[in-house]
Design an enzyme around this catalytic site. Structure first.
Site, mmCIF file in Angstrom:
data_model
loop_
_atom_site.group_PDB
_atom_site.id
_atom_site.type_symbol
_atom_site.label_atom_id
_atom_site.label_comp_id
_atom_site.label_asym_id
_atom_site.label_seq_id
_atom_site.Cartn_x
_atom_site.Cartn_y
_atom_site.Cartn_z
ATOM 1 N N LYS A 168 0.825 -1.215 0.000
ATOM 2 C CA LYS A 168 0.000 0.000 0.000
ATOM 3 C C LYS A 168 0.860 1.268 0.000
ATOM 4 C CE LYS A 168 -3.525 -2.560 -0.270
ATOM 5 N NZ LYS A 168 -4.263 -3.359 0.652
HETATM 6 C C1 LIG Z 1 -5.368 -4.467 0.904
HETATM 7 C C2 LIG Z 1 -6.843 -4.314 0.916
HETATM 8 C C3 LIG Z 1 -7.613 -4.672 2.032
HETATM 9 C C4 LIG Z 1 -7.041 -5.383 3.211
HETATM 10 O O1 LIG Z 1 -6.044 -4.715 3.869
HETATM 11 P P1 LIG Z 1 -5.253 -5.468 5.027
HETATM 12 O O2 LIG Z 1 -4.559 -4.361 5.748
HETATM 13 O O3 LIG Z 1 -4.307 -6.414 4.351
HETATM 14 O O4 LIG Z 1 -6.244 -6.161 5.862
HETATM 15 C C5 LIG Z 1 -8.969 -4.409 2.016
HETATM 16 N N1 LIG Z 1 -9.563 -3.849 0.942
HETATM 17 C C6 LIG Z 1 -8.865 -3.515 -0.155
HETATM 18 C C7 LIG Z 1 -9.588 -2.880 -1.286
HETATM 19 C C8 LIG Z 1 -7.483 -3.761 -0.213
HETATM 20 O O5 LIG Z 1 -6.802 -3.458 -1.310
#
Ligand SMILES: *Cc1c(COP(=O)(O)O)cnc(C)c1O
Length: 402
Positions: free
Chosen positions: A200
């Site tokens: 991210k």
């Molecule tokens: C990465 C992601 C998540 C989950 O995030 P985590 O921190 O790994 O739980 C949820 N929704 C979307 C759209 C994502 O890209």
């Protein structure tokens, strides 16, 4: 005319654009993170403590929200947020099929029913008109996803939510820097969940944050994320003297560690600089791909700000001799790692079996799902890396063109 050897696709035995595969979504970690992690380990305080509190405050200020609660994932944030806004077993929760598994899974874990509605081909975000058509007495919450960093139409979604007394929990995993019509994502819905997963825009390894304007929700999530133990239980080992904790309800083990916050603190300081770098890469891609059989992302409307989390190209399959998966393989052979965001969630085996979803239910999500490829966009990419991506995409798409 015979092709030069370098024009032959690597998937067909030619020389690849690059020898070492460019990893998709590689984290941009620098010296400051190494120093902060080392300082944390040396401090003897690794678990939830002062660095988590600092990250919460820095994030709260960055977003401009009243409250920010750190957790160990965005998934945990979605789960707790939905409980906090009152989603109960049997309720319906409206969301988009164009999302990661955890958005739907969190709804399922509550005993609620995920009700997908289709998205828009232009924005890749949930279509407010289709929400309006599907919302009913059973609907408890709407969970929009700000896809790739582009804001869903929160103005319309808020109107619908208000008209039907439905709550909003935003999946802002892609959208730390996103703005909708002058309003920062993180201050609009009842709760907003962000992700600091390794791919991210801001990372802590695993980690997430929920923001809210509601003091009761903030309090509840803080306690629910740490076993349901009375407030600030982490202080019980501090130098303020011994304190007993009390379990007020059976909460969850969703807390973030200081070791994770140590990575996040310098990351958050660079959030705007990293976005500026991804904007440069974005512009180069946009110029380079204009004449290929692809759809490239369009800019959001004035008043919005795009977080540039994913550069998603949609292959014009009608103009190509191969399908998307072949193009993925061909790009990989050229040394370019890619992502697929997403194969629509309603077509995964569990969702088909449990809720009876089928092919054809959401034609626009399926249309996107068959064409979508995400290209590397990390702020860590060098100009040469970006040049390699551009060269490989040109090479593969030119060869694949009818
Ligand atoms: C990465 C992601 C998540 C989950 O995030 P985590 O921190 O790994 O739980 C949820 N929704 C979307 C759209 C994502 O890209």
């Amino acid at each position: 005319m015979s092709q030069k050897p370098s024009d032959r696709l690597a998937i067909e035995g030619g020389a690849p654009v690059r020898r070492e595969v460019l990893i998709f979504g590689s984290p941009d970690v620098r010296e400051a993170e190494l120093r902060e992690v080392e300082a944390t380990l040396r401090s003897g305080w690794i678990g939830t403590g002062p660095r988590v509190a600092r990250l919460e405050e820095a994030f709260r200020r960055y977003i401009g929200a009243r409250y920010a609660m750190a957790l160990n994932s965005c998934t945990a944030g979605l789960h707790l947020s939905m409980i906090a806004v009152g989603v109960r077993p049997g309720d319906e929760v409206i969301t988009t099929p164009m999302t990661f598994a955890s958005t739907g899974n969190a709804i399922v874990h509550l005993g609620a029913t995920p009700v997908f509605v289709d998205c828009q081909r232009e924005t890749l975000c949930i279509d407010p008109q289709r929400i309006a058509a599907r919302v009913n007495e059973q609907t408890r919450a709407i969970v929009p996803v700000h896809f790739a960093g582009r804001a869903a139409d929160m103005t319309r979604i808020q109107e619908i939510a208000r008209a039907h007394s439905v709550r909003i929990v935003e999946d802002a995993a892609h959208a730390i820097e996103t703005v909708h019509q002058g309003r920062k994502i993180g201050v609009i819905g009842d709760c907003t969940a962000f992700s600091f997963y390794v791919t991210k825009n801001v990372i802590t390894g695993e980690g997430g944050m929920v923001t809210t304007e509601d003091p009761e929700i903030a309090d509840w999530i803080k306690i629910a994320g740490l076993h349901g133990m009375s407030r600030d239980a982490w202080k019980r080992y501090s130098d303020e003297g011994f304190r007993h904790y009390e379990v007020t309800f059976p909460g969850f083990k969703y807390n973030m560690m200081d070791l994770q916050a140590a990575i996040g603190l310098p990351q958050l300081e660079r959030v705007e600089a990293n976005l500026a770098r991804r904007e440069q890469i974005w512009r180069r891609y946009t110029e380079a791909f204009a004449d290929l059989p692809l759809r490239i992302p369009q800019d959001p409307p004035p008043g919005d700000r795009h977080a540039r989390h994913l550069f998603v190209i949609l292959c014009e399959l009608e103009q190509l001799r191969y399908d998307r998966d072949w193009i993925l393989q061909a790009l990989h052979a050229e040394g370019i790692g890619t992502g697929v965001h997403y194969r629509p969630l309603h077509l995964h085996p569990y969702y088909r079996k449990q809720f009876g979803y089928r092919e054809g239910d959401f034609p626009d999500a399926e249309w996107i799902g068959a064409r979508t490829i995400s290209l590397p966009l990390s702020s860590k990419l060098s100009d040469d890396d970006v040049g390699d991506v551009i060269a490989a995409v040109h090479k593969v798409l030119n060869a694949a063109q009818r």
